[in-house]
Design a protein around this motif. Structure first.
Motif, PDB file in Angstrom:
ATOM      1  N   LYS A   1     -38.793 141.446  47.438  1.00 50.37           N
ATOM      2  CA  LYS A   1     -38.093 142.712  47.272  1.00 50.37           C
ATOM      3  C   LYS A   1     -36.700 142.504  46.697  1.00 50.37           C
ATOM      4  O   LYS A   1     -35.990 141.606  47.111  1.00 50.37           O
ATOM      5  CB  LYS A   1     -37.993 143.437  48.614  1.00 50.37           C
ATOM      6  N   ALA A   2     -36.344 143.369  45.770  1.00 48.55           N
ATOM      7  CA  ALA A   2     -34.994 143.317  45.218  1.00 48.55           C
ATOM      8  C   ALA A   2     -34.011 143.754  46.284  1.00 48.55           C
ATOM      9  O   ALA A   2     -34.308 144.638  47.075  1.00 48.55           O
ATOM     10  CB  ALA A   2     -34.898 144.236  44.002  1.00 48.55           C
ATOM     11  N   PRO A   3     -32.824 143.138  46.337  1.00 48.84           N
ATOM     12  CA  PRO A   3     -31.866 143.430  47.403  1.00 48.84           C
ATOM     13  C   PRO A   3     -31.427 144.883  47.453  1.00 48.84           C
ATOM     14  O   PRO A   3     -31.147 145.394  48.508  1.00 48.84           O
ATOM     15  CB  PRO A   3     -30.676 142.526  47.067  1.00 48.84           C
ATOM     16  N   ARG A   4     -31.395 145.564  46.292  1.00 49.98           N
ATOM     17  CA  ARG A   4     -30.844 146.922  46.278  1.00 49.98           C
ATOM     18  C   ARG A   4     -31.926 147.999  46.316  1.00 49.98           C
ATOM     19  O   ARG A   4     -31.887 148.921  47.096  1.00 49.98           O
ATOM     20  CB  ARG A   4     -29.959 147.117  45.046  1.00 49.98           C
ATOM     21  N   GLU A   5     -32.936 147.843  45.418  1.00 54.41           N
ATOM     22  CA  GLU A   5     -33.927 148.913  45.376  1.00 54.41           C
ATOM     23  C   GLU A   5     -34.812 148.943  46.618  1.00 54.41           C
ATOM     24  O   GLU A   5     -35.282 149.992  47.029  1.00 54.41           O
ATOM     25  CB  GLU A   5     -34.836 148.759  44.134  1.00 54.41           C
ATOM     26  N   GLY A   6     -35.052 147.763  47.174  1.00 49.72           N
ATOM     27  CA  GLY A   6     -35.929 147.700  48.331  1.00 49.72           C
ATOM     28  C   GLY A   6     -37.389 147.918  47.960  1.00 49.72           C
ATOM     29  O   GLY A   6     -38.224 148.208  48.809  1.00 49.72           O
ATOM     30  N   GLU A   7     -37.739 147.753  46.675  1.00 49.58           N
ATOM     31  CA  GLU A   7     -39.104 147.943  46.221  1.00 49.58           C
ATOM     32  C   GLU A   7     -39.580 146.675  45.511  1.00 49.58           C
ATOM     33  O   GLU A   7     -38.790 145.945  44.930  1.00 49.58           O
ATOM     34  CB  GLU A   7     -39.188 149.118  45.237  1.00 49.58           C
ATOM     35  N   ILE A   8     -40.882 146.468  45.565  1.00 48.36           N
ATOM     36  CA  ILE A   8     -41.454 145.316  44.872  1.00 48.36           C
ATOM     37  C   ILE A   8     -41.469 145.612  43.376  1.00 48.36           C
ATOM     38  O   ILE A   8     -42.029 146.621  42.954  1.00 48.36           O
ATOM     39  CB  ILE A   8     -42.886 145.019  45.359  1.00 48.36           C
ATOM     40  N   PRO A   9     -40.850 144.781  42.529  1.00 46.98           N
ATOM     41  CA  PRO A   9     -40.818 145.028  41.092  1.00 46.98           C
ATOM     42  C   PRO A   9     -42.224 144.994  40.495  1.00 46.98           C
ATOM     43  O   PRO A   9     -43.165 144.498  41.098  1.00 46.98           O
ATOM     44  CB  PRO A   9     -39.957 143.879  40.548  1.00 46.98           C
ATOM     45  N   ASP A  10     -42.346 145.513  39.278  1.00 51.68           N
ATOM     46  CA  ASP A  10     -43.656 145.667  38.645  1.00 51.68           C
ATOM     47  C   ASP A  10     -44.295 144.329  38.290  1.00 51.68           C
ATOM     48  O   ASP A  10     -45.495 144.170  38.387  1.00 51.68           O
ATOM     49  CB  ASP A  10     -43.524 146.516  37.375  1.00 51.68           C
ATOM     50  N   THR A  11     -43.531 143.363  37.856  1.00 56.90           N
ATOM     51  CA  THR A  11     -44.098 142.092  37.403  1.00 56.90           C
ATOM     52  C   THR A  11     -43.670 140.959  38.308  1.00 56.90           C
ATOM     53  O   THR A  11     -42.665 141.039  39.014  1.00 56.90           O
ATOM     54  CB  THR A  11     -43.661 141.796  35.963  1.00 56.90           C
ATOM     55  N   GLU A  12     -44.457 139.866  38.245  1.00 50.13           N
ATOM     56  CA  GLU A  12     -44.131 138.672  39.031  1.00 50.13           C
ATOM     57  C   GLU A  12     -42.808 138.073  38.576  1.00 50.13           C
ATOM     58  O   GLU A  12     -42.049 137.535  39.367  1.00 50.13           O
ATOM     59  CB  GLU A  12     -45.261 137.640  38.876  1.00 50.13           C
ATOM     60  N   SER A  13     -42.533 138.167  37.263  1.00 48.40           N
ATOM     61  CA  SER A  13     -41.280 137.628  36.734  1.00 48.40           C
ATOM     62  C   SER A  13     -40.083 138.349  37.333  1.00 48.40           C
ATOM     63  O   SER A  13     -39.104 137.717  37.749  1.00 48.40           O
ATOM     64  CB  SER A  13     -41.268 137.753  35.208  1.00 48.40           C
ATOM     65  N   GLU A  14     -40.172 139.678  37.414  1.00 51.43           N
ATOM     66  CA  GLU A  14     -39.081 140.458  38.004  1.00 51.43           C
ATOM     67  C   GLU A  14     -38.979 140.189  39.502  1.00 51.43           C
ATOM     68  O   GLU A  14     -37.877 140.161  40.061  1.00 51.43           O
ATOM     69  CB  GLU A  14     -39.309 141.948  37.744  1.00 51.43           C
ATOM     70  N   ALA A  15     -40.130 139.987  40.135  1.00 49.85           N
ATOM     71  CA  ALA A  15     -40.144 139.689  41.579  1.00 49.85           C
ATOM     72  C   ALA A  15     -39.435 138.373  41.866  1.00 49.85           C
ATOM     73  O   ALA A  15     -38.675 138.256  42.835  1.00 49.85           O
ATOM     74  CB  ALA A  15     -41.583 139.638  42.084  1.00 49.85           C
TER      75      ALA A  15
ATOM     76  N   LYS B   1     -37.072 136.943  40.015  1.00 49.31           N
ATOM     77  CA  LYS B   1     -35.635 137.118  39.782  1.00 49.31           C
ATOM     78  C   LYS B   1     -34.969 137.909  40.913  1.00 49.31           C
ATOM     79  O   LYS B   1     -33.791 137.729  41.200  1.00 49.31           O
ATOM     80  CB  LYS B   1     -35.398 137.839  38.453  1.00 49.31           C
ATOM     81  N   ALA B   2     -35.752 138.822  41.529  1.00 45.60           N
ATOM     82  CA  ALA B   2     -35.191 139.704  42.555  1.00 45.60           C
ATOM     83  C   ALA B   2     -35.051 139.043  43.920  1.00 45.60           C
ATOM     84  O   ALA B   2     -34.493 139.634  44.843  1.00 45.60           O
ATOM     85  CB  ALA B   2     -36.060 140.960  42.685  1.00 45.60           C
ATOM     86  N   ILE B   3     -35.553 137.818  44.057  1.00 47.24           N
ATOM     87  CA  ILE B   3     -35.450 137.118  45.347  1.00 47.24           C
ATOM     88  C   ILE B   3     -33.977 136.896  45.690  1.00 47.24           C
ATOM     89  O   ILE B   3     -33.198 136.447  44.836  1.00 47.24           O
ATOM     90  CB  ILE B   3     -36.206 135.772  45.288  1.00 47.24           C
ATOM     91  N   PRO B   4     -33.561 137.188  46.914  1.00 52.02           N
ATOM     92  CA  PRO B   4     -32.147 137.004  47.309  1.00 52.02           C
ATOM     93  C   PRO B   4     -31.824 135.526  47.536  1.00 52.02           C
ATOM     94  O   PRO B   4     -31.724 135.054  48.670  1.00 52.02           O
ATOM     95  CB  PRO B   4     -32.043 137.810  48.609  1.00 52.02           C
ATOM     96  N   TRP B   5     -31.624 134.797  46.457  1.00 46.71           N
ATOM     97  CA  TRP B   5     -31.442 133.342  46.530  1.00 46.71           C
ATOM     98  C   TRP B   5     -30.241 132.950  47.379  1.00 46.71           C
ATOM     99  O   TRP B   5     -30.275 131.931  48.083  1.00 46.71           O
ATOM    100  CB  TRP B   5     -31.303 132.766  45.121  1.00 46.71           C
ATOM    101  N   ARG B   6     -29.192 133.734  47.306  1.00 46.21           N
ATOM    102  CA  ARG B   6     -27.994 133.382  48.071  1.00 46.21           C
ATOM    103  C   ARG B   6     -28.290 133.357  49.570  1.00 46.21           C
ATOM    104  O   ARG B   6     -27.899 132.426  50.276  1.00 46.21           O
ATOM    105  CB  ARG B   6     -26.879 134.388  47.764  1.00 46.21           C
ATOM    106  N   LYS B   7     -29.008 134.349  50.055  1.00 49.01           N
ATOM    107  CA  LYS B   7     -29.362 134.396  51.480  1.00 49.01           C
ATOM    108  C   LYS B   7     -30.268 133.227  51.848  1.00 49.01           C
ATOM    109  O   LYS B   7     -30.136 132.649  52.932  1.00 49.01           O
ATOM    110  CB  LYS B   7     -30.051 135.726  51.800  1.00 49.01           C
ATOM    111  N   LEU B   8     -31.197 132.892  50.952  1.00 51.95           N
ATOM    112  CA  LEU B   8     -32.115 131.784  51.239  1.00 51.95           C
ATOM    113  C   LEU B   8     -31.363 130.454  51.348  1.00 51.95           C
ATOM    114  O   LEU B   8     -31.633 129.657  52.246  1.00 51.95           O
ATOM    115  CB  LEU B   8     -33.179 131.693  50.136  1.00 51.95           C
ATOM    116  N   GLU B   9     -30.431 130.225  50.417  1.00 53.55           N
ATOM    117  CA  GLU B   9     -29.664 128.968  50.460  1.00 53.55           C
ATOM    118  C   GLU B   9     -28.809 128.894  51.714  1.00 53.55           C
ATOM    119  O   GLU B   9     -28.669 127.827  52.322  1.00 53.55           O
ATOM    120  CB  GLU B   9     -28.802 128.834  49.198  1.00 53.55           C
ATOM    121  N   GLN B  10     -28.227 130.003  52.105  1.00 51.70           N
ATOM    122  CA  GLN B  10     -27.419 130.023  53.321  1.00 51.70           C
ATOM    123  C   GLN B  10     -28.279 129.724  54.543  1.00 51.70           C
ATOM    124  O   GLN B  10     -27.869 128.967  55.435  1.00 51.70           O
ATOM    125  CB  GLN B  10     -26.739 131.387  53.472  1.00 51.70           C
ATOM    126  N   HIS B  11     -29.481 130.307  54.578  1.00 54.51           N
ATOM    127  CA  HIS B  11     -30.395 130.084  55.708  1.00 54.51           C
ATOM    128  C   HIS B  11     -30.807 128.621  55.792  1.00 54.51           C
ATOM    129  O   HIS B  11     -30.766 128.012  56.877  1.00 54.51           O
ATOM    130  CB  HIS B  11     -31.626 130.979  55.538  1.00 54.51           C
TER     131      HIS B  11
END
Length: 587
Positions: free
Chosen positions: A5-19, A21-31
């Protein structure tokens, strides 16, 4: 997947490529970093049960698996190098599949694929060394296991081990050597381990890991996987394959304990031998030859347990100041280390200001200088029929990279000497292109005088700002910049983020442009918002592409992570194509 899910829209993007890119990488690295820091602290406390519980938690977490796949498929230098399965480019949809496949619950019953052998030339030598390239799935799996094992071993590795560790490099090793001998001349064991990576005892390495059965079994599978070289399969009964993501960590684990081995049994007040190691290259110092010989016997015994021996032809004993067995000083990591007699105005001084009568000087080694000059000469011969602009663009990064590596030592005279050699190569290049012309004509054609100063090898190029000169970079324009050695046993996993962000800006391999941009950006990537870390691969790019009217100035540049840079470049290319298409339609 919830992380798509994109951090802002809260919806699954249409394509896998957009999905992707929409991963919240910053939160994952912090975790992931929070868990790694806890592993580091638990290992420091000797709480092995807690370490293993946290390692299992980390490897099962989706955050760690996503980051492992991204590192292998988007960041690593060999992201487009195929294994035995021929896969060398992984699309976003396949990346999501791989994230699920590398979950520890999926390991059981999966057969390890052999590595593909690739031969690459050794720097400055005719011989080649083998690399073992695993398949993409196993590279991701290794990156995941490494993210769990590395914090544990970073808390245990010895202070004077600098090779292939996060936050450490060859310049730290050179500074450690300088500190070891600056106040007292010493004998040196300049050692070389014979076929280190191919001879490591695998069973002994697995015992040394002391990890839980599931990780032990998967690492054993990687070690025993075998090698395919030109369609011929060869089993691997010893050694760790060079080329895998986890291979440097396993090699460091195999060689861990060498410092402790040479100081064992020596009383506290007695002078102890000092060992400085960079991967499988190491040197041992002591002021007495007899004590150095004892340390050599201890290190030989220690290495024998891992199935390793010292090369009799390449291992030698020398002295930092006086001639010993026909040698004075030694070469290490491309540098020559030696002490020279000096008068009272140039001598080094001890801790209380008393003159020592000599000066410790470290400079680029003759062998490394020769290799560099041969490299520029080889390119000049290859490019003898290409335009001058292409020659300059090819040589500038080579010269800059070599100078940045050597800028931390006494290299000013060496840089001037290299400039003279390259100038002679340029004259020869011009002669071969225009054998029917005189030297004056050639100089007027390829050398340009700028602002009344000495002429420089430069090509006139047309830019949006007008006609300008593309100049060949000189070695001498690189300023000497002293390196500050890393503190003792400091590690990126110790949580001291301020210390590590400051070190990144001062790193000797960080060009002046990159360093200034890092300072302006406060150590943060403008695209993903994450702080840069020492092991991150960084790229400089224009904020507004030059094809769209952006200027080639510092104000129009940013430093990005390599994967962020790849994404931005793809977006810029789409914008450029659309602008060109709009221009054609308007015409």
């Amino acid at each position: 997947m919830k992380d798509r899910k994109a951090p802002r829209e809260g919806e699954i993007p249409d394509t896998e490529s957009e999905a992707w890119k929409a991963i919240p990488w910053r939160k994952l690295e912090q975790h992931v970093f929070r868990i790694q820091k806890r592993i580091y602290q638990a290992s420091q406390q000797g709480n092995r049960r807690k370490v293993q519980k946290l390692q299992k938690l980390l490897m099962k977490s989706e955050a760690a698996r996503l980051l492992a796949v991204r590192r292998v498929t988007q960041e690593n230098q060999g992201k487009k190098t195929a294994g035995v399965d021929g896969v060398k480019s992984v699309q976003p949809a396949e990346r999501f599949t791989m994230v699920q496949q590398i979950h520890p619950n999926q390991w059981k019953g999966r057969k390890t694929r052999p590595v593909r052998r690739v031969w690459i030339p050794k720097p400055g030598k005719a011989e080649k060394r083998p690399l073992g390239i695993p398949v993409m799935y196993e590279r991701s799996q290794q990156a995941l296991v490494k993210s769990a094992l590395e914090p544990e071993w970073e808390s245990q590795f010895e202070a004077n081990s600098y090779g292939f560790r996060p936050g450490r490099g060859p310049h730290d090793a050179i500074e450690a050597i300088f500190n070891a001998i600056r106040y007292k001349p010493k004998f040196v064991l300049d050692a070389d381990i014979k076929g280190c990576f191919d001879a490591i005892n695998q069973e002994e390495l697995l015992r040394k890991l002391k990890t839980y059965p599931q990780v032990r079994q998967i690492i054993k599978g990687w070690l025993k996987a075998g090698v395919v070289d030109k369609y011929v399969f060869t089993p691997t009964e010893a050694g760790t394959p060079q080329g895998g993501v986890i291979s440097p960590l396993l090699a460091n684990i195999a060689l861990h304990g060498m410092e402790r081995a040479i100081t064992e049994g020596i009383r506290t007040k007695k002078e102890k031998p000092i060992l400085v190691r960079y991967a499988d290259d190491f040197v041992i110092f002591h002021s007495k030859k007899e004590e150095l010989e004892k340390a050599t016997q201890k290190i030989t015994t220690s290495l024998k347990q891992m199935g390793l021996i010292l090369s009799p032809t390449k291992t030698k004993v020398t002295h930092t100041r006086y001639e010993h067995e026909g040698n004075v000083g030694f070469d290490f990591l491309g540098y020559t280390v030696r002490q020279y007699p000096a008068g009272k105005t140039h001598t080094g001084k001890n801790t209380v200001g008393k003159p020592l009568g000599y000066k410790t000087i470290i400079k680029p080694s003759k062998k490394d200088i020769k290799t560099h000059i041969q490299q520029t000469n080889q390119w000049m011969n290859k490019l003898k029929s290409t335009p001058q602009e292409a020659v300059i663009k090819k040589l500038n990064p080579i010269i800059k990279g070599w100078c940045n590596y050597h800028r931390t030592v006494c290299a000013k005279k060496v840089f001037s000497g290299c400039d003279r050699c390259v100038h002679a190569q340029m004259l020869e290049w011009a002669r071969k292109r225009h054998q029917d012309k005189g030297i004056t004509w050639r100089i007027e054609r390829y050398w340009h005088r700028e602002d009344g100063k000495r002429s420089v090898f430069a090509a006139p190029v047309q830019t949006e700002e007008g006609r300008t000169l593309l100049k060949l970079r000189s070695h001498s324009q690189t300023e000497i910049q002293r390196h500050t050695k890393i503190r003792g046993e400091a590690s990126p996993y110790d949580g001291n983020l301020v210390y590590w962000s400051q070190r990144l800006k001062k790193h000797p391999l960080m060009g002046s442009t990159k360093a200034r941009l890092l300072q302006r950006q406060k150590g943060m990537c403008p695209r993903c918002g994450l702080y840069f870390r020492d092991e991150d691969l960084l790229e400089i790019d224009h904020i507004v592409p030059t094809a769209l009217g952006g200027k080639d100035t510092l104000a129009n540049k940013w430093v990005y992570h390599r994967h962020c840079h790849d994404e931005k470049t793809a977006e810029d290319m789409i914008r450029i194509r659309s602008v060109k298409a709009a221009g054609v339609n308007n015409n």
